[in-house]
Design a protein around this motif. Sequence first.
Motif: not given
Length: 264
Positions: A123-127
């Motif tokens: 649920g976070g950033p990046g991939a």
Amino acid sequence: MSDLRPEPLEDDVPVDGTQVRYAGAAQLRVGEDQQYVTSDENLLEWVDPRDSALLLERTVRDSWRVLRIQSEFVAGFDALEKVTEAVTVFGTARSVPGSAEYELGVEVGRRLSEAGFAVITGGGPGAMEAANKGAFLAGGESIGLNIELPFEQHMNPYLTLGMNFRYFFVRKTMFVKYAQAFVCVPGGIGTLDELFEALTLVQTGKVKRFPIVLIGRDFWSPLVDWMRGTLLAGEKISPEDLELITVVDTPQEAVDVVIASGIR
């Protein structure tokens, strides 16, 4: 759960008013001069048993904390109970939009969604954001299971269902319980933790065998070579343990592996 899905975005810019459902722990902001202590840190903090007063206080607090942990499990089970066929995608939070690794994640999410799978990430950033974005833009179900961290980590905007968790072990349970396969794109310590936990659960028979696919031979082959040349050669694992991992180069190959496994 299709009633929760907003219309796919027309471009790469998230729009205000995206329908995201949140449950579980609230994310808190603290000032720069305040110390941020996570729920996991509080839970795992060592208390000297020779300090009877502090030990008693801690015992009482831990007893109540069990109820919070229970409520977090219940919230997760309730929110995800209607998820049918899903694939959990793991990868680094550090990939930058526009980079090759980020676009790889987008393609993974898109192809999984087009194949009929819900996509679950941290649920976070990046991939994580990239895989959610690919699923979201394809009109599929895009799920994010975020975690309380000492540093601020927002949920990415490409979710049809989002949850915040206080406890890593509760969150990890949701990753495994509601997915029929794991796909890993290049990542760091967190990705390796999730990869080896999945391998351990399958290898020990705690869960039925399911596909564990690593995308990117150049990135993952040195790890697999070390497992073969050190762990297998040293009789720390069995030859069949290496067969639990499939290494591919493209998102479509990963989707083909998942489909060929017959999980449907």
